[in-house]
Design a protein around this motif. Structure first.
Motif, short mmCIF file in Angstrom:
data_model
loop_
_atom_site.label_atom_id
_atom_site.label_comp_id
_atom_site.label_asym_id
_atom_site.label_seq_id
_atom_site.Cartn_x
_atom_site.Cartn_y
_atom_site.Cartn_z
N ARG A 166 4.46 3.30 -1.19
CA ARG A 166 3.13 3.77 -2.05
C ARG A 166 2.24 4.27 -1.08
O ARG A 166 2.28 3.80 0.10
N SER A 168 -1.53 4.14 0.21
CA SER A 168 -2.84 3.23 0.19
C SER A 168 -3.98 4.01 0.95
O SER A 168 -3.69 4.60 2.07
N ASP A 196 -10.16 3.46 -4.10
CA ASP A 196 -8.95 2.64 -3.53
C ASP A 196 -8.08 2.81 -4.69
O ASP A 196 -8.07 2.26 -5.82
N PRO A 197 -6.59 3.13 -4.36
CA PRO A 197 -5.60 3.36 -5.61
C PRO A 197 -5.23 1.91 -6.24
O PRO A 197 -4.74 1.77 -7.04
N SER A 198 -5.65 0.68 -5.69
CA SER A 198 -5.37 -0.47 -5.88
C SER A 198 -6.32 -1.00 -7.15
O SER A 198 -6.07 -1.81 -7.88
N LEU A 200 -8.24 1.86 -9.26
CA LEU A 200 -8.93 2.99 -9.50
C LEU A 200 -9.90 2.83 -10.74
O LEU A 200 -10.94 3.71 -10.91
N THR A 203 -13.75 1.89 -9.87
CA THR A 203 -14.41 2.95 -8.83
C THR A 203 -15.68 2.59 -9.22
O THR A 203 -16.20 3.08 -10.35
N LYS A 230 -9.81 9.30 -10.62
CA LYS A 230 -8.47 8.46 -10.75
C LYS A 230 -7.66 9.48 -10.92
O LYS A 230 -6.58 9.24 -10.13
N ALA A 233 -6.73 10.84 -7.59
CA ALA A 233 -6.02 9.88 -6.61
C ALA A 233 -4.44 9.75 -6.99
O ALA A 233 -3.61 9.86 -6.16
N ILE A 234 -4.17 10.10 -8.39
CA ILE A 234 -2.89 10.16 -8.72
C ILE A 234 -2.49 11.45 -8.25
O ILE A 234 -1.21 11.51 -7.59
N ARG A 237 -1.49 10.96 -4.55
CA ARG A 237 0.07 10.16 -4.37
C ARG A 237 1.08 10.88 -5.03
O ARG A 237 2.11 10.65 -3.79
#
Length: 243
Positions: A166, A168, A196-198, A200, A203, A230, A233-234, A237
């Motif tokens: 994953r 981070s 922070d992806p944990s 989203l 935020t 969000k 960020a996806i 990833r």
């Protein structure tokens, strides 16, 4: 008186010298082949294939030697394939995409591992948010806001834990927003200190503007801004680990 006796006949053949014996010089000639008299050996010699004149016993063309049963072999000349003999080529299924491997080769036990990717992740996030990235667009055609001129600071790493990976990161993001809102031209600044992806959805995004129309838009677009970051960020990833 009695007649004298006739002389006895003389047999000249008996007295003739014996004729000389004929000598076969070929039998004594050096290097000459010994005549084959055995029937089985003669048959074996006849069955042995002979090479054409000048042919070699080795090399690519040795298979062209003359043999007695050559007429039994199929003709090796090329021929055109006709009609029903033509078959469609077999369908080749595409190979399945190889899974993204982010762990090191030494980590065979799939234990915990971290790989620092901060510089590359920051650059990629800036690229995503700087290409007129859509913050919000309404179906009525009166509202469309995009982002540009993004700057990203912070750290990022890929974590490989128990066979799963994953991304981070803890980013601070600043960029410009502009477009139209309810038919009016608007613009301003967007910023966040905790992308922070944990978390989203949690935020904290700040939108600022100068003129009244832009302030109105900034106040109304906060939820859309959170959803926009969000989504970015996806995409980041997916860029690094594929899902």
């Amino acid at each position: 008186a009695a007649a004298p006796a006739a002389p006895a006949p003389v047999d000249d053949t008996a007295a003739a010298p014996a004729a000389p014996t004929h000598v076969d010089d070929t039998a004594a000639a050096p290097g000459a082949p010994t005549p084959v008299t055995d029937t089985a050996a003669a048959a074996a010699a006849a069955a042995t294939p002979t090479l054409p004149t000048g042919a070699s016993k080795s090399g690519y063309t040795y298979w062209k030697r003359d043999i007695q049963d050559a007429h039994l072999l199929p003709d090796n000349k090329p021929r055109k394939i006709e009609g029903s003999e033509v078959t469609a080529p077999a369908k080749v299924e595409p190979a399945a995409a190889a899974p993204v491997q982010t762990g090191s080769a030494w980590n065979k036990a799939n234990t915990w591992e971290a790989k620092e990717v901060g510089a590359k992740a920051r650059t990629q996030m800036e690229t995503i948010l700087s290409a007129d990235y859509v913050l919000v667009e309404r179906d009525d055609g009166k509202t469309k806001i995009t982002l540009s001129k993004a700057t990203v600071t912070g750290d990022a790493e890929i974590l490989f834990i128990k066979g799963r990976s994953r991304l981070s990161h803890e980013f601070k993001v600043k960029c410009k927003w502009q477009g139209t809102y309810d038919g009016e031209v608007v613009s301003g600044d967007l910023s966040t200190d905790d992308l922070d992806p944990s978390d989203l959805d949690g935020t904290d995004v700040q939108l600022t503007a100068g003129d009244p129309a832009s302030k109105k838009a900034a106040s109304a677009l906060k939820k859309d801004a959170v959803a926009c970051l969000k989504r970015a960020a996806i995409e980041l990833r997916v860029f690094f680990i594929g899902s």
